[in-house]
Design a protein around this motif. Sequence first.
Motif: not given
Length: 144
Positions: A116-136
């Motif tokens: 939702t509009q309220q969820g966008i600031p948290l949902a976009k943190d999925v990019w951090m998960l991708g970066i973390g897994i890539s670094l691992i």
Amino acid sequence: MALSSAWRSAARQLPLRLTAGAFILNSGLSKRGADQATAEGLHQFATTTYPFLGKLDAQKFAGLLSSGELAVAAALLVPVIPAAVAGAALTAFSLGTLGLYLRTQGMRQEGSLRPTQQGIPLAKDVWMLGIGISLIAEGVTGDR
């Protein structure tokens, strides 16, 4: 030959580590010394998803959150920290924020993962998960 390989690996990681590290550093610094109202807002939001955090004082929670973000940022920004270690820190942090997204009512559209509009600031943190897994993955496999 090994030195050249190390430089290529560092060059591949640099954009990931700098962007995520700078973003999290800013977030951690902005929470440092949070006023009472800000601390209470952060604490209340977190305790709705993670009730065990309710045992902490709001100011203490904000301080710990700030310190945690600064530690993750340091792991990413300090080049001598191995990629797998920095990636693990970032992955753990991002899983916490994505947990807020997935478990807090009103963050997602009904019956969907779409924010939702309220969820966008948290949902976009999925990019951090991708970066973390890539670094691992980079840290575990190296340049083999």
